[in-house]
Scaffold this active site. Structure first.
Site, PDB file in Angstrom:
ATOM      1  N   HIS A   1       0.808  -1.214   0.000  1.00  0.00           N
ATOM      2  CA  HIS A   1       0.000   0.000   0.000  1.00  0.00           C
ATOM      3  C   HIS A   1       0.845   1.270   0.000  1.00  0.00           C
ATOM      4  CE1 HIS A   1      -3.621  -2.287   0.344  1.00  0.00           C
ATOM      5  NE2 HIS A   1      -3.294  -2.789   1.514  1.00  0.00           N
TER       6      HIS A   1
ATOM      7  N   ASP B   1      -7.639  -4.077   7.799  1.00  0.00           N
ATOM      8  CA  ASP B   1      -8.276  -5.084   6.948  1.00  0.00           C
ATOM      9  C   ASP B   1      -9.014  -6.127   7.776  1.00  0.00           C
ATOM     10  OD1 ASP B   1      -7.861  -4.361   4.250  1.00  0.00           O
ATOM     11  OD2 ASP B   1      -5.768  -4.935   4.386  1.00  0.00           O
TER      12      ASP B   1
END
Length: 246
Positions: A39, A164
């Site tokens: 990311h 997540d």
């Protein structure tokens, strides 16, 4: 691993993909540094350039990979990373494949080909026993298979991605961190690490969330990201300068 498992190590998370900034984090007093190639802005080249800039290995420098691809694992380690953090691991088979991709034969399947000009570091002693291998627990499926994943020979750390994991469980990060019930997700991760003698790691991102994770029993926790570190650092410096005026 037992002593390492209980030793608190505060890490710095590098997102910018800027080699000099990432090496500066290693010099900052962080206990470990992660280069985020999932990311963050790190790609193959910036990972290699960062690792090549290190004059010596002061602390472990890990790469959070884009996926569990075996070629990517080998590439990061060939570049001189002290270890890898592999995202979205959901089964013992997947964890075993991570181990296999991280070691040369006969233990694994990693291709041998040292990169020209790469200095293989020994931060934390890990290369003496192989790279540090962290698999991320960040989905409901990974949590369901938690104990089997933890039992995988060769894994060193279960690393929680709380954002997540919270999304996958239909909750939010702060609720996930606050749930201290014996069978709560984070409690299960700590128990699995204890049973398998693994390091419990997690992404905190901020000092407050890092403190909560440490209080829950995690030992390797990141408490800042390079971007926020610059922003907050300037605020502190600015306030300090203004406070000194007469």
């Amino acid at each position: 691993m037992s002593d390492e498992r209980h030793t608190v190590k505060i890490g710095a998370w590098a997102n910018l993909g800027e080699p000099r900034a990432a090496v500066a984090l290693e010099e900052s007093g962080a206990d470990w540094v992660c280069l985020d190639a999932q990311h963050g802005h790190f790609d193959d080249r910036s990972v290699r350039e960062t690792l090549a800039l290190r004059q010596s290995a002061k602390v472990p420098m890990l790469v959070r990979l884009l996926s569990d691809d075996g070629a990517g694992i080998g590439r990061a380690l060939d570049s001189g990373a002290d270890g890898v953090i592999v995202p979205m691991v959901e089964s013992a088979l997947q964890a075993a494949n991570v181990v296999r991709a991280s070691f040369h034969p006969p233990r694994g399947s990693r291709s041998f080909g040292p990169m020209t000009g790469v200095s293989y570091n020994t931060a934390g002693g890990y290369p003496k026993r192989g790279p540090l291998l962290a698999v991320m627990i960040e989905t409901a499926t990974g949590l369901e298979n938690l104990e089997d994943i933890a039992a995988t020979t060769g894994i060193d750390m279960l690393f929680v991605g709380p954002y997540d994991l919270a999304l996958s469980l239909g909750t939010d990060v702060d609720t996930l961190l606050a749930d201290a019930a014996p069978k709560s997700p984070l409690s299960r991760v700590i128990d699995a690490c204890s049973a398998a003698d693994l390091i419990p790691g997690a992404f905190g991102g901020t000092p407050i969330r890092a403190r909560r994770l440490l209080d829950r029993g995690f030992s390797w926790v990141s408490n800042c990201v390079d971007t926020s570190l610059m922003q907050e650092g300037f605020k502190v410096m600015k306030d300090s300068s203004l406070g000194e005026r007469v």
